[in-house]
Design a protein around this motif. Structure first.
Motif, short mmCIF file in Angstrom:
data_model
loop_
_atom_site.label_atom_id
_atom_site.label_comp_id
_atom_site.label_asym_id
_atom_site.label_seq_id
_atom_site.Cartn_x
_atom_site.Cartn_y
_atom_site.Cartn_z
N GLU A 32 22.57 -22.02 3.71
CA GLU A 32 22.12 -20.96 4.61
C GLU A 32 22.34 -19.59 3.94
O GLU A 32 21.47 -18.72 4.01
N LYS B 21 19.42 -27.08 3.60
CA LYS B 21 20.38 -26.75 4.67
C LYS B 21 20.14 -27.63 5.88
O LYS B 21 21.08 -28.03 6.57
N ARG C 156 15.64 -24.09 2.59
CA ARG C 156 15.68 -24.43 4.01
C ARG C 156 15.77 -25.95 4.20
O ARG C 156 16.53 -26.44 5.04
#
Length: 304
Positions: free
Chosen positions: A49, A20, A17
């Motif tokens: 993602e 991204k 996470r």
């Protein structure tokens, strides 16, 4: 194999996470006409993602409750911050990933049968190899941006120090996955280096927050400046301590980071609620809160 599966998934849930979002922050920081850099950043955002989606699908019942409850995977602000940031930047964000993470069940990968562990192990190995491939490309891209920015050939809203900062985080992610692939365990030296790494990251967060707040936010600027000084002193003390004194320093770091996490949580609430004047994207406020939560979990694992 069971430890490898759990550790890999827990690492990807946090860092996947983060990567991204790094790509999104880079994309949002370029002028509209800088189409080449914007499209490359967008590609990395999309790829990480996809990798995060894959991780979430594999992680149900396979990762520790301490990780899922730590606030490093998602916070109470994450979905709102994603929705607001997508609206402000016009960059698409699939917040269904966060909703899927909220439904993840904790479990014990070490309790798997050998056959299932082997099957999961092959899936994780493929995921890790793909992540390493994408990380190598993203790190090179970030370094190219830094070279161009510091040579005054490229403009971005992001500070050069922030670009250096996100390079170091990506390199740590790569180092952890490489160690897992090589079957290595974290040594005491690695643990001490990780604590220093996150102290540096926390200090830089305070510097960025200070610089991105509206000049009228005097009290918040002063608090951010105080935290920058606190972490600077912790780093200075660490350089003078021997291994016997590091336990006390870790306790002091834990206390500082708990207060800092509370400050960041209040900041995320204020920014998503439009109560703080700044040029901080809502997702950036949530991003730095999750990193503080991750740091706290690591510090508490050290048994201080």
């Amino acid at each position: 194999m069971k430890e490898y599966v759990a550790s890999s998934l827990e690492t990807h849930l946090f860092f996947g996470r983060i990567m991204k979002e790094h790509a999104l922050f880079l994309q949002a920081g370029f002028p509209a006409g800088e189409t080449g850099y914007r499209s490359r950043a967008d590609r990395y955002r999309e790829e990480f993602e996809k990798l995060l989606w894959q991780t979430v699908r594999l992680a149900d019942g396979m990762v520790g409750e301490d990780v899922l409850c730590s606030g490093e995977v998602f916070t109470e602000f994450t979905v709102m911050a994603e929705q607001q940031t997508a609206g402000l930047t016009k960059i698409p964000i699939d917040f269904r990933i966060t909703q899927a993470e909220e439904r993840l069940r904790a479990g014990c990968a070490k309790c798997m049968g050998d056959e299932m562990a082997d099957r999961m192990g092959w899936q994780i190995r493929r995921l890790n190899q793909r992540v390493l491939q994408m990380l190598n490309g993203l790190i090179m891209f970030k370094k190219q941006i830094l070279r161009e920015v510091t040579s005054c050939r490229l403009y971005t809203d992001n500070y050069p120090l922030l670009i250096e900062h996100i390079i170091r985080e990506a390199e740590l992610y790569r180092q952890i996955i490489t160690m897992l692939e090589e079957g290595k365990c974290m040594s005491q030296e690695n643990i001490a280096e990780t604590e220093l790494f996150w102290n540096q990251i926390m200090m830089e967060h305070a510097l960025f927050i200070r610089g991105l707040l509206d000049p009228t936010e005097d009290e918040l600027i002063e608090t951010a400046d105080t935290f920058a000084g606190d972490y600077s002193r912790l780093l200075e003390e660490a350089g003078k301590q021997d291994s016997r004194a590091m336990k006390a320093l870790t306790r002091k770091t834990l206390e500082t980071t708990e207060r800092y996490r509370d400050f960041k949580a209040a900041g995320a609430k204020g920014i998503t609620g439009c109560d703080i004047r700044s040029v901080i994207l809502p997702l950036l406020a949530d991003h730095v809160l999750r990193e503080a939560n991750h740091n706290l979990r690591i510090l508490r694992q050290e048994g201080v």
